[in-house]
Design an enzyme around this catalytic site. Structure first.
Site: not given
Ligand SMILES: [Zn+2]
Length: 376
Positions: A134, A258
């Site tokens: 990110h 995740d």
């Protein structure tokens, strides 16, 4: 001669995002313990490497000098007032003691993986502490300070290699997409929970790249409760045809775990088997592979998922029963899994049907929008 490389450091123990933060450094040590217990850290043909911290100049190839200065100023754990302008401070990207050292170590590990593969020392390398997808050039984002995936790809590009990036984390690989948005020599593909439902709020099919890079950013958004039975066929309809058309020299894979059904931060529903199968497909399609970790906030999934991934990367089949030495260690963290694999889980038919409809539409849209650009 080694054909694969595993990159790991115990130095992670020095760093801590803070007691309330979901990214626990223990996940790296626990993953190592499980790999070790299964005998995967002493495989013939697999080299072990300890990463060095990346030099500042290497990080500056992508990150802005002012942001780097700020990270350095934060290294003592006490953020200057202006830190917030760079996404640093209480919340997702806390300023903890050693934050700059930590970022340099992540970057160093992923660049080492890229170098080993680019120089032909190994065909596949795995740096499971990496994959912090990110961060952008001027700021921290989503628990990521320095974008090691971008730096690894840039390193591979410096060797003249054509790079495909495949990101199976539950979150959109926005930082990597942004870095190469106009670049036709880097194909980025991200599968993730849809942007309306999950951070960072991007990753729609219409984000296809810009300028010369149009067609080289690919996004497959997924609905909440997407499980392996829905995910794997969708992956198959999108990823292999694009990789075959693009013909990368090397694949950089972000293997966030995740998307697992018990992850506390996301709503996807993969199991370890489905995750491992996706890793296997990526590995089969990659002429050379730089594999990175990524998200994953249920400790038990992280250890099992990345151990299964490292086994796949080496073509090793593991017994499903977790080794007793690991089970003992995991108990200290309140973890009780006995098997590498998950039990089957029921998903109500009406939910499965709705998920299938949504994902099917996204697959069709990707194929209609992007495949013609690659003459598929
Ligand atoms: Zn994630």
């Amino acid at each position: 001669m080694a054909t694969t490389a595993l990159i790991h450091s115990d130095d992670w123990r020095r760093f801590d995002y803070g007691a309330q933060h979901p990214l626990r450094m223990e996940r790296l040590g626990l993953t190592w313990r499980l790999m070790e217990s299964y005998g995967l850290t002493t495989l013939p043909g697999a080299a072990l490497h300890r990463p060095e911290s990346a030099p500042e100049a290497a990080i500056a190839r992508y990150h802005h000098p002012e942001y780097i200065e700020m990270l350095k100023a934060c290294n003592n754990g006490m953020p200057p007032r202006a830190a917030a302008m760079f996404g640093l401070g209480p919340g997702d990207n806390p300023v903890f003691r050693g934050v700059w050292d930590c970022a340099r170590l992540v970057a160093g590990g992923s660049m080492l993986a890229a170098d080993l593969v680019a120089r032909g020392e190994v065909t596949r390398a795995f740096h499971f502490a990496g994959g912090l997808h990110h961060a952008v050039d001027q700021r921290a984002s989503g628990f990521c300070y320095v974008n090691d995936a971008v730096l690894a790809i840039m390193r591979l590009r410096e060797h003249g290699l054509r790079v495909a990036y495949v990101d199976i984390d539950a979150h959109h690989g926005d930082g990597v997409q942004a870095a190469f948005y106009g670049n036709p020599n880097v194909l980025t593909i991200s599968t993730h929970e849809r942007g309306e439902r999950l951070f960072p709020g991007t990753g729609f099919v219409r984000e296809v790249g810009e300028g010369d890079g149009v067609g080289y950013s690919v996004n497959l958004p997924l609905e909440a409760y997407t499980d392996s039975a829905v995910y794997l066929p969708a992956f198959e309809e999108v990823v292999p045809p694009l990789l075959e058309a693009f013909k990368p020299d090397v694949v950089v894979a972000q293997l966030g775990i995740d998307a697992h059904r018990t992850d506390p931060l996301t709503h996807l529903a993969l199991d370890i088997q489905g995750f491992a199968k996706a890793v296997q497909r990526i590995t089969e399609m990659a002429p050379r592979l730089v594999a990175l970790g990524g998200g994953g906030y249920d400790l038990e999934n992280v250890a099992r998922g990345w151990t299964a991934a490292w086994a796949v990367i080496n073509g090793v089949e593991l017994p499903s029963a977790l080794p007793p030495a690991y089970v003992e260690e995991a108990r200290k963290f309140g973890l009780h899994a006995k098997s590498l694999w998950d039990e089957p889980a029921e998903i109500a038919d009406e939910i499965r049907d709705a998920v299938k409809t949504y994902v099917g539409r996204q697959v069709t849209e990707v194929r209609q929008t992007l495949f013609p650009l690659h003459r598929i």
